[in-house]
Motif scaffolding. Structure first.
Motif, PDB file in Angstrom:
ATOM      1  N   GLY A   1       0.827  -1.203   0.000  1.00 13.83           N
ATOM      2  CA  GLY A   1       0.000   0.000   0.000  1.00 13.83           C
ATOM      3  C   GLY A   1       0.860   1.251   0.000  1.00 13.83           C
TER       4      GLY A   1
ATOM      5  N   GLY B   1      -2.392   4.951   7.760  1.00 12.99           N
ATOM      6  CA  GLY B   1      -3.366   5.997   8.099  1.00 12.99           C
ATOM      7  C   GLY B   1      -3.429   6.144   9.600  1.00 12.99           C
TER       8      GLY B   1
ATOM      9  N   PHE C   1      -3.057  -1.750   7.270  1.00 15.92           N
ATOM     10  CA  PHE C   1      -4.432  -1.977   6.798  1.00 15.92           C
ATOM     11  C   PHE C   1      -5.348  -2.540   7.888  1.00 15.92           C
TER      12      PHE C   1
HETATM   13  N1  URA Z   1      -3.680   2.843   3.461  1.00 17.03           N
HETATM   14  C1  URA Z   1      -2.486   2.363   3.069  1.00 17.03           C
HETATM   15  O1  URA Z   1      -2.018   2.615   1.980  1.00 17.03           O
HETATM   16  N2  URA Z   1      -1.831   1.577   3.906  1.00 17.03           N
HETATM   17  C2  URA Z   1      -2.287   1.259   5.125  1.00 17.03           C
HETATM   18  O2  URA Z   1      -1.614   0.529   5.848  1.00 17.03           O
HETATM   19  C3  URA Z   1      -3.527   1.754   5.501  1.00 17.03           C
HETATM   20  C4  URA Z   1      -4.215   2.542   4.641  1.00 17.03           C
END
Ligand code: URA
Length: 325
Positions: free
Chosen positions: A180, A184, A194
């Protein structure tokens, strides 16, 4: 003054009263007894106490200016004799600059006073070595060491605002590596990737192709610390952080990589192409060991939450990733 007056004459002999009458008779008394105007001998002490009244009148009074500058006898010293230096001058600090005296030990000079104090210790502060660049630091790290380096990382300004650096989490051996963008708010709180709403959607998408984060997938991000307000990471933050991802790829050796979102795709593939042009086909990432890892690009779950109509395309991407590549 007659020439005779200038010649010092001996003091008149002492006479008795009878002799005085006799001298008066012959008219010689005044002449005989006249007090000679003789100056006192040069070496005689000149003080009011010892000079006879008659002699005192003959000594010219000392000029007031002279008497003012003449020091009292007890302290008067010839001007040419230098006064001894005051006590302070004996201290090492007052030594002449030539250094001759200071070269002689105080014990030989037989000076009084306290022994010279030892020179104060000068503390030499060792300068902290410059930080090792991330790429150099991670070169030989294993996964555990790498995680410790990420947690302690201060290679960019993001470390100042983070609660937790998010190293990544998942299965080893790793079938899929999911990459990712950056943690956040929830991920920053929990230190896990995530875990917010995006994470729930990701888990559902992975489950749809038979994958689980506990069993098959390792999940991480390009940037390991949360950018304030979830802003886009800056180029210098990406440059500082991406060696961690590269080392994770080298260590985990995933069968394939699923990249989520434009930012992660552009960073990993080293391109500024749009996500629309990058998805729908298989890319390859060449590792340092010479291996080619298949890479599939898809939309970021956060984007899919905002644009649910794109989920159909994301489903196509997952099926591509799940194919025997
Ligand atoms: N968005 C991301 O890209 N990574 C995360 O870990 C959480 C949200």
């Amino acid at each position: 003054m007659s020439p005779m007056d200038a010649v010092p004459r001996p003091a008149p002999p002492r006479i008795n009263p009878l002799q005085r009458i006799w001298l008066r008779e012959i008219g010689m008394e005044r002449l005989w007894l006249r007090t000679p105007p003789v100056a006192p001998p040069a070496m005689a002490p000149v003080t009011a106490r010892v000079v006879a009244p008659e002699a005192a009148s003959a000594v010219p009074p000392a000029s007031p200016v002279k008497s003012a500058v003449v020091p009292p006898a007890s302290t008067a010293e010839p001007a040419a004799v230098p006064k001894p230096a005051p006590a302070a001058a004996a201290s090492p600090a007052a030594e002449p600059a030539s250094g001759r005296a200071s070269a002689i030990p105080a014990s030989i000079l037989n000076r009084s006073g306290p022994p010279p104090r030892p020179a104060p210790k000068v503390e030499v502060k060792e300068e902290a070595p410059p930080p090792i660049p991330v790429a150099e630091a991670v070169k030989d790290a294993d996964l555990e060491q790498l995680a410790a380096q990420v947690v302690a990382c201060a290679a960019c300004g993001l470390c100042q605002g983070r609660r937790h650096a998010v190293v990544g989490h998942g299965a080893q051996p790793t079938r899929w590596l999911v990459v990712g963008e950056a943690p956040g708010e929830q991920e920053d709180r929990q230190g896990q990737p995530f875990v917010g709403r995006s994470g729930q959607l990701l888990d559902a998408m992975l489950a749809a192709v038979g994958m689980s984060r506990e069993r098959d997938v390792f999940i991480t991000n390009v940037i390991k610390c949360r950018p304030p307000g979830n802003r886009n990471p800056k180029p210098e933050e990406i440059a500082a952080c991406s060696p961690y991802l590269m080392r994770q790829i080298a260590l985990l050796k995933p069968e394939r990589i699923l990249v989520l979102g434009r930012f992660a795709a552009q960073t990993l593939l080293g391109t500024d192409a749009t996500i629309g042009s990058l998805r729908g086909r298989v890319h390859h990432l060449k590792t340092d060991e010479g291996a080619q890892i298949p890479v599939v690009v898809s939309y970021h779950p956060a984007y899919l939450l905002r644009s649910p109509s794109e989920k159909a395309r994301a489903w196509q991407d997952l099926k591509l990733a799940a194919r025997d590549l």
